[in-house]
Design a protein around this motif. Structure first.
Motif, PDB file in Angstrom:
ATOM      1  N   GLY A   6       0.815  -1.217   0.000  1.00 24.37           N
ATOM      2  CA  GLY A   6       0.000   0.000   0.000  1.00 24.37           C
ATOM      3  C   GLY A   6       0.845   1.261   0.000  1.00 24.37           C
ATOM      4  O   GLY A   6       0.439   2.309   0.512  1.00 24.37           O
ATOM      5  N   ASP A   7       2.035   1.185  -0.614  1.00 24.93           N
ATOM      6  CA  ASP A   7       2.946   2.334  -0.633  1.00 24.93           C
ATOM      7  C   ASP A   7       2.680   3.333  -1.752  1.00 24.93           C
ATOM      8  O   ASP A   7       3.292   4.385  -1.796  1.00 24.93           O
ATOM      9  N   ILE A   8       1.809   2.983  -2.684  1.00 21.00           N
ATOM     10  CA  ILE A   8       1.462   3.954  -3.736  1.00 21.00           C
ATOM     11  C   ILE A   8       0.334   4.813  -3.168  1.00 21.00           C
ATOM     12  O   ILE A   8      -0.717   4.304  -2.775  1.00 21.00           O
ATOM     13  N   GLU A   9       0.589   6.109  -3.100  1.00 18.86           N
ATOM     14  CA  GLU A   9      -0.381   6.993  -2.465  1.00 18.86           C
ATOM     15  C   GLU A   9      -1.034   7.920  -3.472  1.00 18.86           C
ATOM     16  O   GLU A   9      -0.561   8.065  -4.595  1.00 18.86           O
ATOM     17  N   LEU A  10      -2.112   8.549  -3.037  1.00 28.32           N
ATOM     18  CA  LEU A  10      -2.791   9.504  -3.894  1.00 28.32           C
ATOM     19  C   LEU A  10      -2.594  10.923  -3.380  1.00 28.32           C
ATOM     20  O   LEU A  10      -2.618  11.167  -2.171  1.00 28.32           O
TER      21      LEU A  10
END
Ligand code: C2E
Ligand code: MG
Ligand code: MG
Ligand code: MG
Length: 288
Positions: free
Chosen positions: A38-42
């Motif tokens: 879940g390291d890709i953030e918005l």
């Protein structure tokens, strides 16, 4: 190539030769774990109405901070995710995140999420989206999906029928980056897009090129006739803004108003209800 030169010609072997594919594979591995963790953030970038000057929506944009390499551009990792098949899972995760964030905002601005054409090819996109709306409690009319013209290169019929089903849920469908690549005006005949986003390259040239101004004007004319909003993206200067407003764009987005910001900044600096006081807004321009 070494093979062609026959055995023993190792003198010509260049260790750099396959460095690129190896880097790519390792970056792909890193991307896979980043998605899993879940390291890709918005981050979210406001879009303003030229009528009211208010924020009407925010575009969700993916960010990857690589532990060693630093920030990796979505221009790199989105195509990588597409080539490796990771985009379907990543796209779903980001959509869920965006809807869940938007459901928590103290304002009814819409959230726009970018979709990869490949998300239309895998599984039942409409069912996935409907499930995410239900799960997060976001009203369908607060979600916008941005698609690009690359969307239509594969299965045209299936893609348009999927768009119809999404739109029937109350979701707005936007044509992104219009005017570059293989854009075809016939898409507007096939499908009633809610908004069209004029590619930044035209905005960049609008102050210097008559042709760019004419193209923007033509897209606005098309929007007027078809009841489609026209968004200009990548607005950086006052001069560009003035010409885009004069041309009749309904919405503007760009660094002139705000770069993409973290959700906490968005909530505190842009989405506070009128009269509320930000506790730490610093020198941020509250009017966007
Ligand atoms: P896009 O959807 O056209 O997004 C607009 C891009 O323009 C964003 O780049 C945004 O940060 C940048 N931008 C906005 N205003 C300005 C400005 O005034 N000046 C300049 N120079 N740039 C501006 P970003 O975030 O690097 O994203 C690049 C592209 O990557 C996006 O283009 C989109 O095609 C893709 N992308 C980003 N996030 C996602 C995602 O979650 N899913 C998918 N499928 N694609 C994404
Ligand atoms: Mg976009
Ligand atoms: Mg765009
Ligand atoms: Mg663009």
């Amino acid at each position: 190539r070494a093979k062609e030169q026959g055995r023993g010609s190792i003198c010509c072997f260049d260790p750099q030769m396959d460095a690129a594919p190896r880097d790519r594979r390792s970056l792909e591995g890193d991307l896979r774990s980043a998605i899993r963790r879940g390291d890709i953030e918005l981050v979210y970038q406001p879009v303003m109405s030229t009528q009211t000057g208010l924020i009407t929506s925010v575009e969700a944009l993916a960010r990857w901070l690589h532990p060693e390499k630093g920030p990796i551009s979505p221009h790199i990792f989105i195509p990588l995710a597409e080539e490796s098949g990771l985009i379907v899972q990543l796209g779903e995760t980001l959509l869920r995140q965006a809807c869940s964030d938007a459901a928590s905002w103290s304002s009814s601005v819409r959230v726009a999420v970018n979709l990869s054409p490949l998300q239309f090819q895998a599984g039942d996109l409409c069912a996935t989206v409907a499930g995410i709306l239900k799960e997060t409690g976001l009203e369908a009319n607060r979600l916008q999906l941005e698609v690009t013209e690359g969307l239509v290169i594969r299965d045209v019929e299936r893609t348009f029928s999927e768009l119809e089903r999404l739109r029937a849920l109350g979701i707005q469908i936007l044509m992104d980056d219009f005017g570059v690549g293989y854009s075809s005006l016939s898409y507007f005949q096939r499908f009633p897009f809610d908004k069209v986003k004029i590619d930044k390259s035209f905005v960049d040239q609008i102050t210097t090129s008559r042709a760019a101004r004419a193209i923007v004007q033509a897209i606005v004319g098309l929007g007027d006739t078809l009841g489609m909003g026209v968004v200009a993206e990548g607005v950086e200067t006052e001069d560009q803004m003035r010409l885009l407003v004069e041309a009749g764009c309904t919405h503007l987005q760009g660094y002139l108003f705000s770069p993409p910001v973290r959700k906490s900044v968005l909530q505190e600096s842009f989405l506070l209800p009128l009269g509320a006081k930000p506790h730490d807004a610093g020198d941020v321009d509250r009017n966007g």
